[in-house]
Design a protein around this motif. Sequence first.
Motif, PDB file in Angstrom:
ATOM      1  N   ALA A 279      -8.717 -16.258 -73.141  1.00 48.13           N
ATOM      2  CA  ALA A 279      -9.870 -16.514 -74.082  1.00 48.13           C
ATOM      3  C   ALA A 279     -11.134 -15.971 -73.686  1.00 48.13           C
ATOM      4  CB  ALA A 279      -9.739 -17.823 -74.684  1.00 48.13           C
ATOM      5  N   SER A 280     -11.465 -16.122 -72.314  1.00 47.00           N
ATOM      6  CA  SER A 280     -13.013 -15.859 -72.074  1.00 47.00           C
ATOM      7  C   SER A 280     -12.896 -15.596 -70.648  1.00 47.00           C
ATOM      8  CB  SER A 280     -13.759 -16.844 -72.540  1.00 47.00           C
ATOM      9  OG  SER A 280     -15.307 -16.854 -72.298  1.00 47.00           O
ATOM     10  N   GLU A 281     -13.886 -14.827 -70.185  1.00 53.10           N
ATOM     11  CA  GLU A 281     -13.960 -14.404 -68.591  1.00 53.10           C
ATOM     12  C   GLU A 281     -15.501 -14.779 -68.258  1.00 53.10           C
ATOM     13  OE1 GLU A 281     -12.778 -10.617 -66.180  1.00 53.10           O
ATOM     14  OE2 GLU A 281     -14.528 -10.173 -67.762  1.00 53.10           O
ATOM     15  N   TYR A 282     -15.718 -15.411 -67.211  1.00 51.41           N
ATOM     16  CA  TYR A 282     -16.929 -15.712 -66.623  1.00 51.41           C
ATOM     17  C   TYR A 282     -16.990 -14.539 -65.313  1.00 51.41           C
ATOM     18  CZ  TYR A 282     -20.647 -17.320 -63.502  1.00 51.41           C
ATOM     19  OH  TYR A 282     -21.929 -17.801 -62.777  1.00 51.41           O
ATOM     20  N   ARG A 283     -18.049 -14.052 -65.165  1.00 48.96           N
ATOM     21  CA  ARG A 283     -18.137 -12.844 -63.997  1.00 48.96           C
ATOM     22  C   ARG A 283     -19.288 -12.518 -63.580  1.00 48.96           C
ATOM     23  NH1 ARG A 283     -13.919  -8.589 -62.483  1.00 48.96           N
ATOM     24  NH2 ARG A 283     -15.006  -6.798 -61.481  1.00 48.96           N
ATOM     25  N   HIS A 284     -19.592 -12.807 -62.192  1.00 52.43           N
ATOM     26  CA  HIS A 284     -20.916 -12.349 -61.733  1.00 52.43           C
ATOM     27  C   HIS A 284     -20.625 -11.403 -60.429  1.00 52.43           C
ATOM     28  CE1 HIS A 284     -25.008 -12.777 -60.275  1.00 52.43           C
ATOM     29  NE2 HIS A 284     -24.447 -12.802 -58.906  1.00 52.43           N
ATOM     30  N   ASP A 285     -21.328  -9.983 -60.496  1.00 52.65           N
ATOM     31  CA  ASP A 285     -21.124  -9.237 -59.552  1.00 52.65           C
ATOM     32  C   ASP A 285     -22.479  -8.994 -58.854  1.00 52.65           C
ATOM     33  OD1 ASP A 285     -20.866  -7.026 -57.961  1.00 52.65           O
ATOM     34  OD2 ASP A 285     -19.826  -5.715 -59.667  1.00 52.65           O
ATOM     35  N   GLU A 297     -24.842 -22.618 -57.576  1.00 53.45           N
ATOM     36  CA  GLU A 297     -25.189 -21.836 -58.359  1.00 53.45           C
ATOM     37  C   GLU A 297     -23.880 -21.317 -59.359  1.00 53.45           C
ATOM     38  OE1 GLU A 297     -29.693 -19.673 -57.557  1.00 53.45           O
ATOM     39  OE2 GLU A 297     -27.697 -19.165 -56.376  1.00 53.45           O
ATOM     40  N   TYR A 298     -22.927 -21.025 -58.476  1.00 53.10           N
ATOM     41  CA  TYR A 298     -21.444 -20.588 -59.133  1.00 53.10           C
ATOM     42  C   TYR A 298     -21.250 -21.988 -59.904  1.00 53.10           C
ATOM     43  CZ  TYR A 298     -21.213 -15.871 -57.091  1.00 53.10           C
ATOM     44  OH  TYR A 298     -21.347 -14.607 -56.771  1.00 53.10           O
ATOM     45  N   SER A 299     -21.170 -23.068 -59.545  1.00 58.30           N
ATOM     46  CA  SER A 299     -20.841 -24.178 -60.128  1.00 58.30           C
ATOM     47  C   SER A 299     -21.438 -24.368 -61.344  1.00 58.30           C
ATOM     48  CB  SER A 299     -20.989 -25.257 -59.190  1.00 58.30           C
ATOM     49  OG  SER A 299     -20.685 -26.574 -59.827  1.00 58.30           O
ATOM     50  N   ARG A 300     -22.709 -24.320 -61.357  1.00 59.17           N
ATOM     51  CA  ARG A 300     -23.408 -24.357 -62.472  1.00 59.17           C
ATOM     52  C   ARG A 300     -23.151 -23.376 -63.718  1.00 59.17           C
ATOM     53  NH1 ARG A 300     -25.235 -27.869 -65.589  1.00 59.17           N
ATOM     54  NH2 ARG A 300     -26.317 -29.052 -63.699  1.00 59.17           N
ATOM     55  N   GLY A 301     -22.871 -22.191 -63.130  1.00 53.90           N
ATOM     56  CA  GLY A 301     -22.494 -20.940 -64.077  1.00 53.90           C
ATOM     57  C   GLY A 301     -21.244 -21.493 -64.637  1.00 53.90           C
ATOM     58  N   VAL A 302     -20.244 -21.851 -63.886  1.00 51.72           N
ATOM     59  CA  VAL A 302     -18.772 -22.077 -64.490  1.00 51.72           C
ATOM     60  C   VAL A 302     -18.858 -23.230 -65.550  1.00 51.72           C
ATOM     61  CG1 VAL A 302     -16.704 -22.929 -63.789  1.00 51.72           C
ATOM     62  CG2 VAL A 302     -17.528 -21.267 -62.644  1.00 51.72           C
ATOM     63  N   TRP A 305     -20.856 -22.001 -68.547  1.00 47.83           N
ATOM     64  CA  TRP A 305     -19.682 -21.039 -69.220  1.00 47.83           C
ATOM     65  C   TRP A 305     -18.802 -21.876 -70.050  1.00 47.83           C
ATOM     66  CZ3 TRP A 305     -14.571 -19.992 -66.425  1.00 47.83           C
ATOM     67  CH2 TRP A 305     -13.913 -19.193 -67.462  1.00 47.83           C
ATOM     68  N   LEU A 306     -17.967 -23.054 -69.432  1.00 50.53           N
ATOM     69  CA  LEU A 306     -17.300 -23.818 -70.303  1.00 50.53           C
ATOM     70  C   LEU A 306     -17.981 -24.729 -71.258  1.00 50.53           C
ATOM     71  CD1 LEU A 306     -15.007 -24.759 -67.139  1.00 50.53           C
ATOM     72  CD2 LEU A 306     -14.432 -23.101 -69.019  1.00 50.53           C
ATOM     73  N   GLY A 307     -19.033 -24.966 -70.903  1.00 50.61           N
ATOM     74  CA  GLY A 307     -19.709 -25.938 -71.804  1.00 50.61           C
ATOM     75  C   GLY A 307     -20.262 -25.193 -73.047  1.00 50.61           C
TER      76      GLY A 307
END
Length: 430
Positions: A279-285, A297-302, A305-307
Amino acid sequence: MIAPLVGKQREAVRLATARGNLWEGAVRSSKTVSSIMVWLKYIRTGPAGALLMVGKTERTLKRNVIDPIIEMVGVKRCNYKAGAGEVIIFGRTIYVAGANDERAADKIKGLTLAGAYCDEVTTYPETFFQMLGTRLSVEGAQWFGTTNPEGPNHWLKRKYLDRARLHLDREGNVITSTDPAAIDVHRFSFSLDDNPYLPKAYVAALKLEYQGLFYRRFVLGEWCLAEGVVYDMWDESRHVVDILPEIRHWMAVGIDYGTINPFAGLLLGVGTDDRLYVASEYRHDSRVARRQLTDAEYSRGVRDWLGSYRHQGEQGVAPQWVFVDPSAASFMTQLWSDGLPGVAKANNDVKDGIRSVGVALGSGLLSIHRSCAGLLQELPAYAWDEKAAKAGEDKPLKVDDHSVDALRYGLHSTAHEWRGLIRPDLEVAA
């Protein structure tokens, strides 16, 4: 009740008289039941001495072989002693062992064996199989094995099957080698159609699920190279959707962790139509953003994203599982500390995971939302490493594989939940 052996099944049992006897070929083609019948007779009538049963792991051995034996002969005649490394069949104690890494050979050093049964032989390290041969030193000792095909350069095919003294081939012909280099091995090759007892609908479903490389290996029983693109069943017109249905179960998130390389997360759900959706993608390059993120920071980003994810008027999702690249221990610790529920190590068996993704795509069960740009870019270009294939290994190229790895983590780790959703009509409806 066990159905009587017929055709190639019965012929293989009759011909299993060599020092080494191996049933190879398609899934569900009756390799295991035929070999078990021979093994049960050997336990009763073979030479005295220690016996061994081996699988990729002790758990897979129990599932694939010991449980069917219990079903055949009953618990009184087959007593599996969990944790003791033994099974007692017809009153005879038999050692059991797993052979999933190079250390496995140490498990059988010093044994003197009168016989062995080997499940999933291609999954063993070559060093283990070589050691097993030296342990079968009782006069008249035999080994019996089963396997699905791999690449044609796999050590088992090159060093054993290609040199077999007798070959019952896929067409049912018995070929006896006159090569002076032939070894005392009898080879029995099976295709899916060699099992007459499978329901026609089940056979049709398997042929639908497995495509490309996996069709050739697991339906036709061919030893073929892994070459070209991995997901050759991929079709953007079939597998990409612009609108998602109502999702009845947010099943999992798959995460491939990266610091210098891209970090990718994919959200998987089961729709009310009983299909799977990315349904959705979270991606950081970090190469594009020119900034590496910390675990926090990744934990916060994930979590953000879900929230913030919106679907059919509702904001925020709580997936049952969050499967993370098992090498990312520190990131999992961060997620646990931040209270994200369902965090677990992903199943990272690459070949089996690729097969799970291939089944989901090939059967028409899986669709991907068009917003998942990283995944849609990687899927059609994800390719086998042809150099590795020529060396006898099946490995994908480690290039642009971050979202496809996240997909593999999420799908393979939940395969037991969604495989029952596959239906023969999915291909038509897709």
